[in-house]
Motif scaffolding. Sequence first.
Motif, mmCIF file in Angstrom:
data_model
loop_
_atom_site.group_PDB
_atom_site.id
_atom_site.type_symbol
_atom_site.label_atom_id
_atom_site.label_comp_id
_atom_site.label_asym_id
_atom_site.label_seq_id
_atom_site.Cartn_x
_atom_site.Cartn_y
_atom_site.Cartn_z
ATOM 1 N N LEU A 30 0.835 -1.056 0.120
ATOM 2 C CA LEU A 30 -0.107 0.132 -0.084
ATOM 3 C C LEU A 30 0.933 1.271 -0.113
ATOM 4 O O LEU A 30 0.670 2.185 -0.605
ATOM 5 C CB LEU A 30 -0.885 -0.073 1.240
ATOM 6 N N ALA A 47 -11.999 0.848 -1.558
ATOM 7 C CA ALA A 47 -10.926 0.013 -1.529
ATOM 8 C C ALA A 47 -11.617 -1.502 -1.664
ATOM 9 O O ALA A 47 -12.660 -1.868 -1.274
ATOM 10 C CB ALA A 47 -10.155 -0.087 -0.332
ATOM 11 N N TYR A 49 -10.306 -5.611 -1.523
ATOM 12 C CA TYR A 49 -9.331 -6.155 -0.680
ATOM 13 C C TYR A 49 -9.380 -7.649 -1.165
ATOM 14 O O TYR A 49 -10.378 -8.032 -1.129
ATOM 15 C CB TYR A 49 -9.311 -6.041 0.825
ATOM 16 N N GLY A 65 -10.505 -7.771 4.903
ATOM 17 C CA GLY A 65 -10.137 -6.286 4.416
ATOM 18 C C GLY A 65 -10.326 -5.283 5.329
ATOM 19 O O GLY A 65 -9.304 -4.394 5.585
ATOM 20 N N GLN A 66 -11.377 -5.327 6.066
ATOM 21 C CA GLN A 66 -11.477 -4.148 6.929
ATOM 22 C C GLN A 66 -10.534 -4.129 8.099
ATOM 23 O O GLN A 66 -10.094 -3.239 8.727
ATOM 24 C CB GLN A 66 -13.042 -4.147 7.581
ATOM 25 N N LEU A 69 -7.120 -3.355 6.459
ATOM 26 C CA LEU A 69 -6.597 -1.921 6.170
ATOM 27 C C LEU A 69 -6.944 -1.046 7.436
ATOM 28 O O LEU A 69 -6.372 0.149 7.203
ATOM 29 C CB LEU A 69 -7.648 -1.743 5.032
ATOM 30 N N VAL A 74 -6.557 2.930 6.992
ATOM 31 C CA VAL A 74 -7.335 3.303 5.856
ATOM 32 C C VAL A 74 -9.030 2.735 6.493
ATOM 33 O O VAL A 74 -9.116 1.727 6.982
ATOM 34 C CB VAL A 74 -7.305 2.204 4.685
ATOM 35 N N ILE A 79 -15.336 -0.551 2.065
ATOM 36 C CA ILE A 79 -14.225 -1.712 1.627
ATOM 37 C C ILE A 79 -14.857 -2.738 1.243
ATOM 38 O O ILE A 79 -15.605 -3.442 2.173
ATOM 39 C CB ILE A 79 -13.486 -1.803 3.085
ATOM 40 N N ALA A 240 -0.366 -3.688 -4.757
ATOM 41 C CA ALA A 240 -1.438 -2.706 -4.698
ATOM 42 C C ALA A 240 -1.528 -1.997 -5.904
ATOM 43 O O ALA A 240 -0.466 -1.662 -6.426
ATOM 44 C CB ALA A 240 -1.352 -1.948 -3.363
#
Length: 322
Positions: A30, A47, A49, A65-66, A69, A74, A79, A240
């Motif tokens: 990232l 985003a 992921y 992903g949450q 990130l 993020v 997401i 990324a």
Amino acid sequence: MSNIYIAGIAMTVFGRHLERSIADLAGEALQGALKDANCQLDDLGIAYYSGMTNGPLQGQISIPGQVVLAKLGVHSIPIFNVENACASGSSAVNLAVQSLKAGTTDVALAIGAEKMNIPDKMKAFALFEAGWDVSTAEENYQTLVKMGEGVEVPAGSESDKPYSKFMAIYAAMCRLHMKTFGTTQRQIAAVCAKNHQHSVHNPWSQFRKPFSIDEVLAAPPITYPITLPMCAPLSDGAAAAILCTEEGLKRIGADKNRCIRISASVLRSFSPRRIDQPELHVGRLAAQQAYEIAGLGPQDMHVAEVHDASAMGEIIQAENLG
């Protein structure tokens, strides 16, 4: 409609990163992509992921992903988690393109991270064997390996160590190609040797050792005609990409001259077909659709990066691309 651009990219070195977490790997990718794009975290509007291993191998299901990130700063934006087998990363990019075209935002992140190297190697191999209808797994396997019937298998060409069933399926695809088109094991090994030669010049490659064709053929067998260097290894790493509309490029101050315009991004699922209908292969249909959208053809391509979980995969996909 605004053109869509890739403004920044980055990846980690892929390999056995036993001491690094998924968040650590994702963070490196990232930060590299943000720097490459001249972008800040606050510029991101959405985003995607992608990953396959977070749930089955690390136990982080539902919101990987949450979780990852958030550790990287993020948050507060949409997401989405993308799991689509070997196409997970390209699916994340495709969805980022769609969100930008829809006007949801003008800067999007597509990111993927995997950790496949765990103490229980068979558990990692089992992950691959979920890439079909698990309720008919043995039936699927027997149907696919039948492709390889009719080719004599030399003695001593079967590994005495465990390997993924999908390598047996790739071997069956090899044998089908051999008996249909006269392809030789040496020609398949040449594809492998070419890729290993490329890896020497790629600082992000997992292996950077050159192999000659003869060395590939002399390597430990997996299942005929596949030898060890022809197979993709288990790997850990992350990559990324920052994607933008033209308005997004201006907002983050990216240099448009070094950004890559996306002429086409196509995602398809399989079409029912027989083994003797390669014209209906999902890769071929997706390529034809992408060529039509872009107004280009295979003769216009200078570089192709294709799926090559085994060397045979590259041959199949190169043919699909025309």
